[in-house]
Motif scaffolding. Structure first.
Motif, short mmCIF file in Angstrom:
data_model
loop_
_atom_site.label_atom_id
_atom_site.label_comp_id
_atom_site.label_asym_id
_atom_site.label_seq_id
_atom_site.Cartn_x
_atom_site.Cartn_y
_atom_site.Cartn_z
N GLY A 189 0.74 -1.17 0.24
CA GLY A 189 0.07 -0.04 -0.05
C GLY A 189 0.89 1.32 0.09
N HIS A 190 2.17 1.35 0.01
CA HIS A 190 3.02 2.22 0.15
C HIS A 190 3.10 3.11 -1.21
CE1 HIS A 190 4.21 1.89 4.14
NE2 HIS A 190 4.35 0.61 4.09
N ARG A 191 2.95 4.28 -1.27
CA ARG A 191 3.28 4.85 -2.45
C ARG A 191 4.29 5.88 -2.44
NH1 ARG A 191 -0.85 4.68 -5.90
NH2 ARG A 191 -0.41 6.78 -6.76
N ARG A 192 4.88 6.54 -1.36
CA ARG A 192 6.01 7.39 -0.97
C ARG A 192 6.95 6.65 -0.33
NH1 ARG A 192 1.93 10.51 0.92
NH2 ARG A 192 2.88 10.81 2.93
N ILE A 193 7.85 6.09 -1.04
CA ILE A 193 9.05 5.35 -0.46
C ILE A 193 10.37 5.91 -0.75
CG2 ILE A 193 10.17 2.95 -0.71
CD1 ILE A 193 7.33 2.10 -1.97
N GLY A 194 11.12 5.79 0.13
CA GLY A 194 12.49 6.50 0.21
C GLY A 194 13.55 5.33 -0.15
N PHE A 195 14.76 5.91 -0.75
CA PHE A 195 15.65 4.99 -1.00
C PHE A 195 17.04 5.72 -0.30
CE2 PHE A 195 19.55 3.60 -3.31
CZ PHE A 195 19.39 2.11 -3.44
N ILE A 196 18.06 4.89 0.48
CA ILE A 196 19.11 5.38 1.25
C ILE A 196 20.09 4.33 0.73
CG2 ILE A 196 20.43 6.10 3.17
CD1 ILE A 196 17.78 6.71 4.37
N GLY A 197 21.13 4.93 0.01
CA GLY A 197 22.15 3.81 -0.44
C GLY A 197 23.69 4.14 -0.29
N THR B 169 10.68 13.85 7.37
CA THR B 169 10.38 15.12 7.76
C THR B 169 10.10 16.37 6.81
OG1 THR B 169 12.83 15.77 7.98
CG2 THR B 169 11.42 14.95 10.15
N GLY B 170 10.61 15.92 5.56
CA GLY B 170 10.32 16.82 4.33
C GLY B 170 8.62 17.39 4.24
N PRO B 171 8.53 18.08 3.18
CA PRO B 171 7.21 18.40 2.91
C PRO B 171 6.48 17.14 2.31
CG PRO B 171 8.91 19.11 1.12
CD PRO B 171 9.63 18.63 2.15
N ASP B 172 7.05 16.46 1.90
CA ASP B 172 6.45 15.09 1.22
C ASP B 172 7.04 13.89 2.04
OD1 ASP B 172 4.70 14.26 -0.64
OD2 ASP B 172 6.11 14.29 -2.27
N PRO B 173 6.97 13.82 3.03
CA PRO B 173 7.65 12.59 3.72
C PRO B 173 7.14 11.34 3.46
CG PRO B 173 5.83 13.42 5.31
CD PRO B 173 5.85 14.45 3.98
N VAL B 174 8.24 10.40 3.48
CA VAL B 174 7.76 9.09 2.89
C VAL B 174 7.10 8.27 4.08
CG1 VAL B 174 9.79 8.97 1.28
CG2 VAL B 174 10.05 8.16 3.61
N THR B 175 6.56 6.88 3.65
CA THR B 175 6.11 6.22 4.74
C THR B 175 6.57 4.78 4.60
OG1 THR B 175 4.50 5.04 2.96
CG2 THR B 175 3.68 7.29 4.07
N ALA B 176 7.76 4.72 3.92
CA ALA B 176 8.50 3.52 3.96
C ALA B 176 9.90 3.88 3.39
CB ALA B 176 8.01 2.40 3.04
N VAL B 177 10.69 2.97 3.77
CA VAL B 177 12.34 3.40 3.49
C VAL B 177 12.96 1.80 2.77
CG1 VAL B 177 14.49 3.82 4.30
CG2 VAL B 177 12.78 5.10 5.11
#
Lengths: 329, 329
Positions: free
Chosen positions: B172-180, B230-238
């Motif tokens: 169900g996630h649509r805003r996902i971050g990537f840290i590499g 914490t940004g304006p468009d925060p992710v719900t998953a990483v």
DNA sequence: CTGAAAGCGCTTACAG
DNA sequence: CTGAAAGCGCTTACAG
């Protein structure tokens, strides 16, 4: 090298000088030699060099297990010190097998390593006496050498275990179990000795069923932990003899209510992230490795030192699991 | 050896035969030779042997970091295969530094290792071409070789990351971050590519602020994670690009409510004991090492193989953190 | 069954 | 600044 000399129209020795970066070659000659080297794809053979020079600029490391996270920082520290001294590291793992340790150490000596660092698997190292006499600098680390006089660098297992168990006693525990490694492993018996000392210091008896030595395989440890917790005289706290034991005990205790206290020997990654955090007696494996390697290169530099034993202190890190109080009676 | 021959009253060759276990020596002669060996404390010098025979029975391993738990099983597997083939392992760590990798690899070649296994730090390995042409069997593992054709054994970073991110999307996630990891590291960019592919497959946009590549130092990762959240468009998953990143992200997320979902590349010890358990895309580092070493010895045995690329599959292991649903809107 | 000679590829000590 | 000879400690042909 002969071919390079012929092609460049110079003597062998001149090529050797260029390759070895020795002074005393005209820029022009050097250029001719370098051209010949490139044209022929010449690569110096260090084996021949070693044969002639006597020293190999390599040290051997007989380690326990390349994949054991406890030994990672130790092995790395040895490698870093070797590198700083321009030496390569030749390694092999004993996998806790004395025969393999011996075979490996002797193979490394036959390769004429300048020095040897050994994490002992066995308890008789007389087989290394001829090598040491022949000039192979040798340092034992993490566990002592057996039946020979040699440099040894290790942690204070006895004191660390005593402190850890005393911490549990100070928290109100009177029935404390000990789960450790095989009895033939020096650190295991030292830690057991520390446990007994702490109990004795507090005037507490130790039931035979509270102490369990043996393999660190999860199955064995799990069975041991369960038996400590379910006997007629169940313990309220467990002291785990090393990192592998601790991890398995954590898994067993996670299922218990009321909670059982735990202190483990050796720190491990994420110990602070578990709930509760795991209280440990931490060694400093990187320093163990660094001190051992420094000692080795100190000897290699010609220092005529008598064999010494270096014992590093441990540090108790309270994180929660060791501060769980015994259930009210 | 000369001394032994003199003392035993035999020829050099006879001593060589006894030491090398060759047949064709009378028991009586052999006994005399052995006595002389013991009396003189003779130890064969393998360097001389190597010089004469051509093969050194040793392989070099240019590894990344002896203390990184991810590489432990890989390094161990290489050591085990080498041992099974009677070869010693000479190692050094590149510490992610291309110059150091090069220096080390060439030093190992100068020692005339029979073969070389390299975990690449750099992306240009043309410096090894002369060595490979001269007969040094070479296999690259975990990351591909740069600008040369050579054997490569690695995990399917692209596919693994795509699967992991698709798993979050399916939840169900649509805003996902990537840290590499750093952009110059091949696996980092492959995993990022997998992330983008999964997002694109689902028709999801990727905000520039959701992707953060760089050092895996805890400080950098912590800052990156906080900024994603914490940004304006925060992710719900990483999605975390490797084991080191994952561990730091776990620490950051532990403090958050509502909970944020996490999937990490690479499995790690105790991932299942954390609360929630950490969902990962697991590689099989031991197989990586074993396959690479097998390939090396296959070549050493004379197989004339064209350079090949072997890609091992990854495996998604759901444990809880990757199954956290996005907060209701 | 056994051994004397040559050579692996370098460096060391010495002489020019 | 440069080079011819000897030797590091073994093994490889070859001959007895």
């Amino acid at each position: 090298m002969k071919d390079v000399a012929a092609r460049a129209g110079v003597g062998l020795k001149t090529v050797s000088r260029v390759v070895g970066g020795e002074p005393g070659v005209t820029p022009d000659t050097e250029r001719r030699v370098r051209e010949a080297i490139d044209a022929l794809g010449f690569r110096r053979n260090d084996s021949a060099r070693v044969l002639r020079k006597g020293r190999t600029a390599s040290v051997g490391l007989v380690l326990e297990d390349l994949a054991d996270p406890f030994y990672g920082p130790l092995n790395r520290a040895v490698e870093e010190v070797a590198r700083a001294h321009g030496a390569l590291l030749i390694i092999g793992s004993s996998a806790e097998n004395p025969d393999r340790e011996r075979e490996l150490a002797l193979a490394l000596c036959a390769r004429r390593v300048d020095g040897l660092i050994v994490i002992p698997a066995g308890d008789d190292h007389r087989y290394l006496e001829p090598e040491i006499r022949a000039g192979v600098a040798t340092v034992f680390v993490d566990r002592p050498a057996g039946r020979i006089e040699a440099d040894v660098v290790l942690s204070d297992s006895f004191g660390g275990a005593r402190d850890g168990v005393a911490h549990l006693i100070a928290g109100g525990h009177r029935r404390i179990g000990f789960i450790g490694d095989h009895a033939h492993i020096h650190t295991a018996t030292e830690r057991l000795r520390g446990y007994r000392a702490a109990m004795a210091d507090a005037g507490l008896p130790v039931a035979g069923s509270w102490v369990s030595l043996g393999s660190t395989e999860p199955e064995r440890v799990r069975a041991a932990a369960r038996s400590l917790l379910t006997g007629p005289d169940p313990v309220t706290a467990v002291f785990a003899g090393n990192n592998r034991v601790t991890v398995t005990v954590v898994r067993v205790l996670a299922e218990r209510t009321p909670p059982v206290a735990l202190v483990g020997f050796d720190d491990f990654e994420l110990a602070d992230l578990l709930r509760p955090g795991v209280t440990v007696v931490a060694q400093d494996p990187a320093t163990l490795g660094r001190v051992a390697a420094d000692r080795l290169f100190h000897r290699l530099a010609g220092a005529a030192l008598p064999p010494a034993r270096t014992e590093l202190p441990t540090r108790l890190i309270p994180r929660g699991s060791g501060e769980i109080a015994p259930p009210a009676v």
